[in-house]
Write a protein that holds these residues in place. Structure first.
Motif, PDB file in Angstrom:
ATOM      1  N   ARG A 141      -3.518  18.015  25.048  1.00  0.00           N
ATOM      2  CA  ARG A 141      -3.198  18.204  26.459  1.00  0.00           C
ATOM      3  C   ARG A 141      -2.020  19.161  26.594  1.00  0.00           C
ATOM      4  O   ARG A 141      -2.082  20.285  26.142  1.00  0.00           O
ATOM      5  N   SER A 142      -0.924  18.690  27.181  1.00  0.00           N
ATOM      6  CA  SER A 142       0.104  19.605  27.655  1.00  0.00           C
ATOM      7  C   SER A 142       1.270  19.879  26.707  1.00  0.00           C
ATOM      8  O   SER A 142       2.093  20.722  27.010  1.00  0.00           O
ATOM      9  N   ILE A 143       1.384  19.176  25.597  1.00  0.00           N
ATOM     10  CA  ILE A 143       2.487  19.506  24.695  1.00  0.00           C
ATOM     11  C   ILE A 143       1.967  20.369  23.561  1.00  0.00           C
ATOM     12  O   ILE A 143       0.801  20.296  23.193  1.00  0.00           O
ATOM     13  N   GLY A 144       2.817  21.183  23.002  1.00  0.00           N
ATOM     14  CA  GLY A 144       2.427  22.115  21.961  1.00  0.00           C
ATOM     15  C   GLY A 144       2.359  21.474  20.595  1.00  0.00           C
ATOM     16  O   GLY A 144       3.179  21.747  19.725  1.00  0.00           O
ATOM     17  N   ASP A 145       1.369  20.607  20.390  1.00  0.00           N
ATOM     18  CA  ASP A 145       1.225  19.985  19.080  1.00  0.00           C
ATOM     19  C   ASP A 145      -0.140  20.249  18.461  1.00  0.00           C
ATOM     20  O   ASP A 145      -0.684  19.422  17.750  1.00  0.00           O
ATOM     21  N   CYS A 146      -0.665  21.462  18.704  1.00  0.00           N
ATOM     22  CA  CYS A 146      -1.960  21.828  18.121  1.00  0.00           C
ATOM     23  C   CYS A 146      -1.916  21.735  16.601  1.00  0.00           C
ATOM     24  O   CYS A 146      -2.907  21.371  15.963  1.00  0.00           O
ATOM     25  N   TYR A 147      -0.776  22.046  16.002  1.00  0.00           N
ATOM     26  CA  TYR A 147      -0.628  21.976  14.551  1.00  0.00           C
ATOM     27  C   TYR A 147      -0.885  20.558  14.033  1.00  0.00           C
ATOM     28  O   TYR A 147      -1.460  20.358  12.964  1.00  0.00           O
ATOM     29  N   PHE A 148      -0.461  19.556  14.816  1.00  0.00           N
ATOM     30  CA  PHE A 148      -0.700  18.165  14.443  1.00  0.00           C
ATOM     31  C   PHE A 148      -2.123  17.736  14.799  1.00  0.00           C
ATOM     32  O   PHE A 148      -2.819  17.135  13.993  1.00  0.00           O
ATOM     33  N   GLU A 149      -2.548  18.052  16.008  1.00  0.00           N
ATOM     34  CA  GLU A 149      -3.878  17.647  16.478  1.00  0.00           C
ATOM     35  C   GLU A 149      -4.979  18.229  15.588  1.00  0.00           C
ATOM     36  O   GLU A 149      -5.948  17.543  15.264  1.00  0.00           O
ATOM     37  N   ALA A 150      -4.852  19.496  15.188  1.00  0.00           N
ATOM     38  CA  ALA A 150      -5.865  20.120  14.322  1.00  0.00           C
ATOM     39  C   ALA A 150      -5.893  19.432  12.962  1.00  0.00           C
ATOM     40  O   ALA A 150      -6.971  19.198  12.396  1.00  0.00           O
ATOM     41  N   SER A 151      -4.737  19.092  12.443  1.00  0.00           N
ATOM     42  CA  SER A 151      -4.666  18.403  11.151  1.00  0.00           C
ATOM     43  C   SER A 151      -5.301  17.018  11.251  1.00  0.00           C
ATOM     44  O   SER A 151      -6.067  16.605  10.368  1.00  0.00           O
ATOM     45  N   LEU A 152      -5.012  16.304  12.324  1.00  0.00           N
ATOM     46  CA  LEU A 152      -5.584  14.971  12.519  1.00  0.00           C
ATOM     47  C   LEU A 152      -7.103  15.048  12.682  1.00  0.00           C
ATOM     48  O   LEU A 152      -7.834  14.221  12.122  1.00  0.00           O
ATOM     49  N   ALA A 153      -7.602  16.039  13.408  1.00  0.00           N
ATOM     50  CA  ALA A 153      -9.052  16.205  13.567  1.00  0.00           C
ATOM     51  C   ALA A 153      -9.711  16.497  12.226  1.00  0.00           C
ATOM     52  O   ALA A 153     -10.796  15.979  11.927  1.00  0.00           O
TER      53      ALA A 153
END
Length: 196
Positions: A21-33
């Motif tokens: 969503r709105s916070i810049g944590d794509c680096y974490f979200e992509a790793s978790l996915a």
């Protein structure tokens, strides 16, 4: 909200549950996915329901530092990883990751904005970061980082294929300075994606 939809962790642990969503944590979200795709059982083992409205998350990369977080509130589900039909497991892990970063003094861009302070544990995950940081915490297998501009497309493809055969997490990032900009191919700049 249930931790896992229908009480079935392995069916619920899916990359589709990751919705930044709105916070810049794509680096974490992509790793978790990527971890959800490759080793969902690792995610199931990471979370313990304390049966009191809180969860204990023990990251494989920091096994001696269990993190207790409260269940995400309605507001948190609307701002951070989007609530989904898969349960709140991704939200719980995202919240624990943010708290881990805050506890360890890992700065985020929120700290640099005058008058803004991290308000919730999940805020600690925002502001950008390196996927390798998230992958090293999410997995005891460790991780490697390669810079695509140093390798040929064939070398990159071989490296990704080898990692996926070994059930390792794989993420790739786009170059650039701001994710609001677009690359010539249409992808956002400065963004991390999971490879599944």
């Amino acid at each position: 909200y249930a931790l896992f939809a229908d009480g079935d962790a392995i069916k619920s642990i899916s990359p589709e549950a990751i919705k930044q969503r709105s916070i810049g944590d794509c680096y974490f979200e992509a790793s978790l996915a990527s971890l959800a795709k490759e080793r969902p059982q690792d995610i199931e083992k990471m979370i313990k329901d304390n049966n009191d409205g809180s969860y204990t998350v023990t990251f494989p990369g920091a096994p001696n530092e269990p993190i207790v977080v409260k269940a995400p509130t309605e507001a948190e589900l609307g701002v951070y990883n989007a609530a989904s039909e898969y349960g709140i497991w991704a939200n719980v892990i995202e919240k624990a990751f943010g708290q881990y970063r805050q506890t360890h003094g890992l700065s985020s861009l929120i700290d640099w904005i005058p008058g803004r302070q991290e308000r919730t544990p999940t805020d600690g995950a925002g502001g950008g970061g390196m996927a390798i940081e998230a992958m090293n915490l999410l997995s005891a297998k460790g991780s490697d980082m390669s810079f695509c501009f140093l390798n040929s497309e064939d070398e990159i493809a071989a490296e990704i294929k080898e990692a996926l055969i070994d059930s390792r997490m794989v993420t790739c990032g786009t170059p650039g300075a701001a994710d609001k900009e677009r690359l010539a191919n249409g992808y956002p700049a400065d963004h991390v994606y999971s490879v599944v």
